[in-house]
Write a protein that holds these residues in place. Structure first.
Motif, PDB file in Angstrom:
ATOM      1  N   GLY A  72      40.421 -47.968   3.002  1.00 36.52           N
ATOM      2  CA  GLY A  72      39.148 -47.257   2.965  1.00 36.52           C
ATOM      3  C   GLY A  72      39.106 -45.973   3.752  1.00 36.52           C
ATOM      4  O   GLY A  72      38.152 -45.214   3.642  1.00 36.52           O
ATOM      5  N   THR A  73      40.112 -45.711   4.590  1.00 38.40           N
ATOM      6  CA  THR A  73      40.078 -44.545   5.464  1.00 38.40           C
ATOM      7  C   THR A  73      39.959 -43.256   4.677  1.00 38.40           C
ATOM      8  O   THR A  73      39.225 -42.347   5.060  1.00 38.40           O
ATOM      9  CB  THR A  73      41.343 -44.503   6.340  1.00 38.40           C
ATOM     10  N   HIS A  74      40.687 -43.175   3.571  1.00 33.18           N
ATOM     11  CA  HIS A  74      40.720 -41.935   2.808  1.00 33.18           C
ATOM     12  C   HIS A  74      40.005 -42.062   1.467  1.00 33.18           C
ATOM     13  O   HIS A  74      40.196 -41.225   0.590  1.00 33.18           O
ATOM     14  CB  HIS A  74      42.173 -41.507   2.580  1.00 33.18           C
ATOM     15  N   ALA A  75      39.206 -43.100   1.287  1.00 32.35           N
ATOM     16  CA  ALA A  75      38.530 -43.301   0.010  1.00 32.35           C
ATOM     17  C   ALA A  75      37.545 -42.166  -0.263  1.00 32.35           C
ATOM     18  O   ALA A  75      36.886 -41.677   0.652  1.00 32.35           O
ATOM     19  CB  ALA A  75      37.798 -44.635   0.014  1.00 32.35           C
ATOM     20  N   PRO A  76      37.456 -41.709  -1.508  1.00 29.26           N
ATOM     21  CA  PRO A  76      36.519 -40.630  -1.827  1.00 29.26           C
ATOM     22  C   PRO A  76      35.080 -41.077  -1.644  1.00 29.26           C
ATOM     23  O   PRO A  76      34.768 -42.273  -1.757  1.00 29.26           O
ATOM     24  CB  PRO A  76      36.825 -40.328  -3.301  1.00 29.26           C
ATOM     25  N   PRO A  77      34.163 -40.143  -1.360  1.00 29.57           N
ATOM     26  CA  PRO A  77      32.759 -40.511  -1.192  1.00 29.57           C
ATOM     27  C   PRO A  77      32.160 -41.038  -2.482  1.00 29.57           C
ATOM     28  O   PRO A  77      32.579 -40.651  -3.579  1.00 29.57           O
ATOM     29  CB  PRO A  77      32.098 -39.189  -0.770  1.00 29.57           C
ATOM     30  N   GLN A  78      31.187 -41.942  -2.333  1.00 29.06           N
ATOM     31  CA  GLN A  78      30.507 -42.521  -3.478  1.00 29.06           C
ATOM     32  C   GLN A  78      29.021 -42.151  -3.435  1.00 29.06           C
ATOM     33  O   GLN A  78      28.443 -42.014  -2.353  1.00 29.06           O
ATOM     34  CB  GLN A  78      30.658 -44.041  -3.478  1.00 29.06           C
ATOM     35  N   PRO A  79      28.372 -41.970  -4.592  1.00 30.28           N
ATOM     36  CA  PRO A  79      26.955 -41.590  -4.588  1.00 30.28           C
ATOM     37  C   PRO A  79      26.075 -42.699  -4.040  1.00 30.28           C
ATOM     38  O   PRO A  79      26.339 -43.888  -4.264  1.00 30.28           O
ATOM     39  CB  PRO A  79      26.665 -41.330  -6.064  1.00 30.28           C
TER      40      PRO A  79
ATOM     41  N   GLY B 218      35.674 -48.167 -11.158  1.00 31.35           N
ATOM     42  CA  GLY B 218      34.633 -47.582 -11.988  1.00 31.35           C
ATOM     43  C   GLY B 218      34.759 -46.077 -12.083  1.00 31.35           C
ATOM     44  O   GLY B 218      35.837 -45.510 -11.850  1.00 31.35           O
ATOM     45  N   ASN B 219      33.649 -45.453 -12.450  1.00 26.08           N
ATOM     46  CA  ASN B 219      33.589 -43.999 -12.605  1.00 26.08           C
ATOM     47  C   ASN B 219      32.353 -43.430 -11.947  1.00 26.08           C
ATOM     48  O   ASN B 219      31.274 -44.019 -12.011  1.00 26.08           O
ATOM     49  CB  ASN B 219      33.549 -43.598 -14.085  1.00 26.08           C
ATOM     50  N   VAL B 220      32.505 -42.271 -11.312  1.00 30.19           N
ATOM     51  CA  VAL B 220      31.378 -41.467 -10.846  1.00 30.19           C
ATOM     52  C   VAL B 220      31.005 -40.524 -11.986  1.00 30.19           C
ATOM     53  O   VAL B 220      31.883 -39.873 -12.568  1.00 30.19           O
ATOM     54  CB  VAL B 220      31.733 -40.670  -9.584  1.00 30.19           C
ATOM     55  N   VAL B 221      29.722 -40.455 -12.306  1.00 31.06           N
ATOM     56  CA  VAL B 221      29.241 -39.590 -13.385  1.00 31.06           C
ATOM     57  C   VAL B 221      28.111 -38.712 -12.854  1.00 31.06           C
ATOM     58  O   VAL B 221      27.142 -39.218 -12.285  1.00 31.06           O
ATOM     59  CB  VAL B 221      28.729 -40.397 -14.590  1.00 31.06           C
TER      60      VAL B 221
ATOM     61  N   ASP C  76      20.863 -33.569 -12.163  1.00 36.02           N
ATOM     62  CA  ASP C  76      19.735 -34.488 -12.259  1.00 36.02           C
ATOM     63  C   ASP C  76      20.006 -35.813 -11.553  1.00 36.02           C
ATOM     64  O   ASP C  76      19.088 -36.447 -11.029  1.00 36.02           O
ATOM     65  CB  ASP C  76      19.422 -34.792 -13.726  1.00 36.02           C
ATOM     66  N   ALA C  77      21.241 -36.256 -11.589  1.00 34.02           N
ATOM     67  CA  ALA C  77      21.578 -37.554 -11.002  1.00 34.02           C
ATOM     68  C   ALA C  77      23.086 -37.654 -10.817  1.00 34.02           C
ATOM     69  O   ALA C  77      23.854 -36.987 -11.516  1.00 34.02           O
ATOM     70  CB  ALA C  77      21.095 -38.694 -11.895  1.00 34.02           C
ATOM     71  N   VAL C  78      23.483 -38.478  -9.851  1.00 30.73           N
ATOM     72  CA  VAL C  78      24.892 -38.794  -9.616  1.00 30.73           C
ATOM     73  C   VAL C  78      24.969 -40.307  -9.486  1.00 30.73           C
ATOM     74  O   VAL C  78      24.355 -40.892  -8.596  1.00 30.73           O
ATOM     75  CB  VAL C  78      25.430 -38.124  -8.343  1.00 30.73           C
ATOM     76  N   GLU C  79      25.720 -40.946 -10.377  1.00 29.64           N
ATOM     77  CA  GLU C  79      25.752 -42.402 -10.406  1.00 29.64           C
ATOM     78  C   GLU C  79      27.185 -42.900 -10.492  1.00 29.64           C
ATOM     79  O   GLU C  79      28.091 -42.162 -10.888  1.00 29.64           O
ATOM     80  CB  GLU C  79      24.925 -42.925 -11.589  1.00 29.64           C
ATOM     81  N   VAL C  80      27.370 -44.158 -10.115  1.00 31.04           N
ATOM     82  CA  VAL C  80      28.679 -44.791 -10.219  1.00 31.04           C
ATOM     83  C   VAL C  80      28.518 -46.059 -11.047  1.00 31.04           C
ATOM     84  O   VAL C  80      27.561 -46.812 -10.869  1.00 31.04           O
ATOM     85  CB  VAL C  80      29.282 -45.095  -8.823  1.00 31.04           C
TER      86      VAL C  80
END
Length: 210
Positions: A29-36, A194-197, A153-157
């Motif tokens: 988790g140290t380098h995990a990308p940010p999540q919305p 998953g995916n960030v959209v 408008d929105a950022v979702e995962v």
């Protein structure tokens, strides 16, 4: 499958947009990308929000997202034999792609841009996509000398199993943009889950000085 124009498109596979290999070199988790966060999501991508008039079709050449320091060229993407969206070469960390058989960014409909969150060497073009906020600006340069300006408008995962094809790829009555990368956490056993959209709509345009 979901139809965009005359072409069918399936959900982008999380495996195709990331490797995660470099994550294994550090602590979990140290380098995990940010999540919305939940605050950046919404039930619908904002059909009632104010928009700008649609632009004529023109291929995009570059995408910029100033708030997360994205400034990258765009290449055309097609579909794989399995019907999913192809992805840019993973070796080029600062390259994104757009679905060139579909809607061009700025014209009426849903335009699709995808890029890697990481590669074997580390973070890639959309590593910080999950940190994007509602109201942020996205600019897309186009071959006709215009810049299409979108507002988020929105950022979702979404998890791989529950990816909402209709919501992400569905037809729109105004110019809209989706920007997609991997997300949802990473483990060695599952990879990205998953995916960030990012959901955005056209709010302006300008001519590039010649």
């Amino acid at each position: 499958m979901r139809r965009i124009g005359d072409t069918a498109i399936a959900a982008v596979t999380v495996v195709a947009l990331a490797s995660g290999v470099w994550l294994l070199g550090g602590s979990s988790g140290t380098h995990a990308p940010p999540q919305p966060s939940a605050a950046e999501g919404r039930a619908e991508p904002g059909e009632a929000a104010h928009g700008a008039p649609a632009l004529p079709a023109s291929p995009p050449t570059r995408i910029r997202i100033p708030s997360i320091r994205v400034d990258a060229p765009l290449m055309g993407l097609a579909l794989t034999a399995g019907g999913s969206l192809d992805v840019p070469p993973p070796g080029n960390k600062n390259l994104a792609g757009w679905y060139e058989a579909g809607t061009a960014p700025g014209e009426t409909g849903t335009a699709i841009v995808a890029g890697h969150v990481d590669n074997a060497q580390g973070p890639a073009v959309f590593y910080n996509l999950g940190a994007l906020k509602r109201g942020a600006r996205i600019e897309v340069d186009r071959e006709d000398g215009t810049v299409a300006v979108f507002t988020v408008d929105a950022v979702e995962v979404y998890s791989t199993r529950n990816f909402p094809d209709d919501k992400v790829y569905g037809a729109a009555k105004r110019p809209e943009l989706r920007v997609i990368t991997c997300g949802g956490g990473y483990t060695k056993a599952t990879g990205y889950q998953g995916n960030v959209v990012v959901f955005a709509h056209l709010t302006g345009s300008r001519k590039v000085p010649s």
